[in-house]
Design a protein around this motif. Structure first.
Motif, PDB file in Angstrom:
ATOM      1  N   ARG A 289       1.174  38.549  41.144  1.00 18.46           N
ATOM      2  CA  ARG A 289       0.729  37.577  40.148  1.00 18.46           C
ATOM      3  C   ARG A 289      -0.693  37.142  40.474  1.00 18.46           C
ATOM      4  O   ARG A 289      -1.099  37.128  41.635  1.00 18.46           O
ATOM      5  CB  ARG A 289       1.673  36.386  40.064  1.00 18.46           C
ATOM      6  N   ALA A 290      -1.420  36.815  39.439  1.00 17.03           N
ATOM      7  CA  ALA A 290      -2.804  36.374  39.594  1.00 17.03           C
ATOM      8  C   ALA A 290      -2.849  34.859  39.496  1.00 17.03           C
ATOM      9  O   ALA A 290      -2.195  34.262  38.641  1.00 17.03           O
ATOM     10  CB  ALA A 290      -3.672  37.012  38.530  1.00 17.03           C
ATOM     11  N   VAL A 291      -3.620  34.254  40.386  1.00 15.95           N
ATOM     12  CA  VAL A 291      -3.775  32.805  40.418  1.00 15.95           C
ATOM     13  C   VAL A 291      -5.262  32.486  40.318  1.00 15.95           C
ATOM     14  O   VAL A 291      -6.069  33.038  41.073  1.00 15.95           O
ATOM     15  CB  VAL A 291      -3.187  32.215  41.722  1.00 15.95           C
ATOM     16  N   ALA A 292      -5.624  31.603  39.389  1.00 14.88           N
ATOM     17  CA  ALA A 292      -7.015  31.175  39.236  1.00 14.88           C
ATOM     18  C   ALA A 292      -7.212  29.871  39.989  1.00 14.88           C
ATOM     19  O   ALA A 292      -6.449  28.912  39.819  1.00 14.88           O
ATOM     20  CB  ALA A 292      -7.339  30.988  37.768  1.00 14.88           C
ATOM     21  N   TYR A 293      -8.240  29.849  40.833  1.00 13.93           N
ATOM     22  CA  TYR A 293      -8.534  28.638  41.598  1.00 13.93           C
ATOM     23  C   TYR A 293      -9.990  28.632  42.001  1.00 13.93           C
ATOM     24  O   TYR A 293     -10.479  29.583  42.609  1.00 13.93           O
ATOM     25  CB  TYR A 293      -7.636  28.566  42.842  1.00 13.93           C
ATOM     26  N   ASN A 294     -10.692  27.574  41.642  1.00 15.15           N
ATOM     27  CA  ASN A 294     -12.085  27.365  42.054  1.00 15.15           C
ATOM     28  C   ASN A 294     -13.003  28.547  41.747  1.00 15.15           C
ATOM     29  O   ASN A 294     -13.820  28.933  42.575  1.00 15.15           O
ATOM     30  CB  ASN A 294     -12.151  27.048  43.541  1.00 15.15           C
ATOM     31  N   GLY A 295     -12.858  29.145  40.580  1.00 18.02           N
ATOM     32  CA  GLY A 295     -13.745  30.221  40.172  1.00 18.02           C
ATOM     33  C   GLY A 295     -13.387  31.591  40.717  1.00 18.02           C
ATOM     34  O   GLY A 295     -14.155  32.534  40.562  1.00 18.02           O
ATOM     35  N   PHE A 296     -12.249  31.709  41.371  1.00 18.19           N
ATOM     36  CA  PHE A 296     -11.822  32.993  41.923  1.00 18.19           C
ATOM     37  C   PHE A 296     -10.410  33.322  41.463  1.00 18.19           C
ATOM     38  O   PHE A 296      -9.606  32.439  41.188  1.00 18.19           O
ATOM     39  CB  PHE A 296     -11.866  32.981  43.455  1.00 18.19           C
TER      40      PHE A 296
END
Length: 116
Positions: free
Chosen positions: A58-65
């Motif tokens: 799964r992909a997680v978006a956090y702080n621009g990454f």
């Protein structure tokens, strides 16, 4: 909850975030706890994260990454999110406006001429 990290993910975090190993592991743990998954978004962001999370990951978006997390809660890799991710989209009817400043400039001058 500590996340297991791969050597590759730590190396990429050090390279792309400019941090040492300890801070890289802390950022990855923060991303897992506080990051947003595809279910937290609608539209383009959702489809982007669903597409990035392949093969059970799964992909997680956090702080621009974008952090790719395996089914066993191991961070596999991370990379910067696209510049459009999380930005407000502008539309004219069903058509997406690619450059809002240029669109406003053209349409405001056209509206001003029609008033005169």
């Amino acid at each position: 909850m500590n996340t297991a990290v791969t050597k590759h993910s730590v190396e990429k975090a050090k390279e792309r975030l400019g941090v040492n190993k300890k801070n890289a592991e802390k950022r990855i743990n923060d991303a897992l706890r506080r990051g947003k998954t595809a279910e937290d978004f609608s539209s383009w962001e959702r489809s982007f994260l669903e597409q990035e999370g392949k093969g059970g990951c799964r992909a997680v978006a956090y702080n621009g990454f974008c952090y790719i997390i395996s089914p066993l809660a191991t961070c596999v890799t991370l990379y910067p999110l696209p510049s459009w991710f999380g930005r407000k989209k502008h539309f004219d009817g069903k058509e997406k406006i690619r450059n809002p400043k240029k669109y406003n400039k053209i349409h405001l001058t056209a509206d001003a001429r029609s008033v005169l």
